[in-house]
Design a protein around this motif. Structure first.
Motif, PDB file in Angstrom:
ATOM      1  N   THR A   1      -4.575  -4.283  -5.422  1.00  0.00           N
ATOM      2  CA  THR A   1      -4.503  -4.026  -6.855  1.00  0.00           C
ATOM      3  C   THR A   1      -3.295  -3.134  -7.068  1.00  0.00           C
ATOM      4  N   ASP A   2      -2.363  -3.578  -7.901  1.00  0.00           N
ATOM      5  CA  ASP A   2      -1.163  -2.771  -8.144  1.00  0.00           C
ATOM      6  C   ASP A   2      -1.536  -1.545  -8.980  1.00  0.00           C
ATOM      7  N   PRO A   3      -0.631  -0.582  -9.133  1.00  0.00           N
ATOM      8  CA  PRO A   3      -0.964   0.623  -9.892  1.00  0.00           C
ATOM      9  C   PRO A   3      -1.294   0.373 -11.366  1.00  0.00           C
ATOM     10  N   PHE A   4      -1.147  -0.864 -11.828  1.00  0.00           N
ATOM     11  CA  PHE A   4      -1.358  -1.194 -13.229  1.00  0.00           C
ATOM     12  C   PHE A   4      -2.612  -2.053 -13.436  1.00  0.00           C
ATOM     13  N   GLY A   5      -3.385  -2.265 -12.341  1.00  0.00           N
ATOM     14  CA  GLY A   5      -4.657  -2.974 -12.429  1.00  0.00           C
ATOM     15  C   GLY A   5      -4.601  -4.468 -12.172  1.00  0.00           C
TER      16      GLY A   5
ATOM     17  N   ARG B   1       0.832  -1.213   0.000  1.00  0.00           N
ATOM     18  CA  ARG B   1       0.000   0.000   0.000  1.00  0.00           C
ATOM     19  C   ARG B   1       0.863   1.257   0.000  1.00  0.00           C
ATOM     20  N   SER B   2       2.003   1.222   0.692  1.00  0.00           N
ATOM     21  CA  SER B   2       2.878   2.403   0.720  1.00  0.00           C
ATOM     22  C   SER B   2       3.479   2.694  -0.649  1.00  0.00           C
ATOM     23  N   LEU B   3       3.550   1.671  -1.499  1.00  0.00           N
ATOM     24  CA  LEU B   3       4.083   1.835  -2.850  1.00  0.00           C
ATOM     25  C   LEU B   3       2.995   2.177  -3.875  1.00  0.00           C
ATOM     26  N   GLY B   4       1.767   2.412  -3.395  1.00  0.00           N
ATOM     27  CA  GLY B   4       0.699   2.851  -4.288  1.00  0.00           C
ATOM     28  C   GLY B   4      -0.312   1.801  -4.673  1.00  0.00           C
ATOM     29  N   ALA B   5      -0.178   0.584  -4.178  1.00  0.00           N
ATOM     30  CA  ALA B   5      -1.204  -0.429  -4.422  1.00  0.00           C
ATOM     31  C   ALA B   5      -2.423  -0.099  -3.565  1.00  0.00           C
TER      32      ALA B   5
END
Length: 135
Positions: A110-114, A87-91
């Protein structure tokens, strides 16, 4: 018939950005890269106790996808810390940390790429790993 996971492939519109994000998450650079049209079309990492392959393919080369789908769960020793790091990395949270039974705790993002990524504390994984090391 199914003998074990070999390669888990994720999809991204921007493979270079996804490779950078996963390099930060995993702490290793991709060991393989294939370009198409002057930019990365596929990269692959080797990770974990069994050096499983995690690939990222450019969305130009896969059929259209809908939402949801299967979730691959990766064993982690500290699920709370792994979930927080993702989550700290944007997921974004897909499913919170959830006890599934004694020795089995899951969460997914969900990663930043879906793509969906599952993390799991899995006692069975540790038991198998311990038995292999003892052999």
């Amino acid at each position: 018939m199914l003998r074990g996971m070999t390669t888990f492939v994720l999809v991204a519109d921007d493979v270079a950005a996804a490779a950078a994000w996963y390099t930060e998450l995993l702490g290793v650079e991709p060991y393989f890269r294939r370009d198409a049209g002057g930019k990365p079309a596929y990269v692959e990492f080797r990770i974990g106790d069994y050096q499983h392959e995690l690939g990222i393919v450019d969305s130009r080369f896969v059929p259209p996808r809908g939402t949801g789908g299967a979730v691959a769960y990766w064993h982690v020793d500290d699920i709370e810390a792994a979930f927080a790091r993702l989550r700290s990395l944007g997921a974004t949270e897909h499913e919170p940390v959830t006890e599934r039974g004694e020795g089995f705790v899951t969460a997914s993002v969900t990663d930043p790429f879906g793509n969906l990524i599952g993390v799991m504390f899995n006692q069975h994984y540790l038991d198998i790993l311990g038995a292999r090391r003892a052999a």
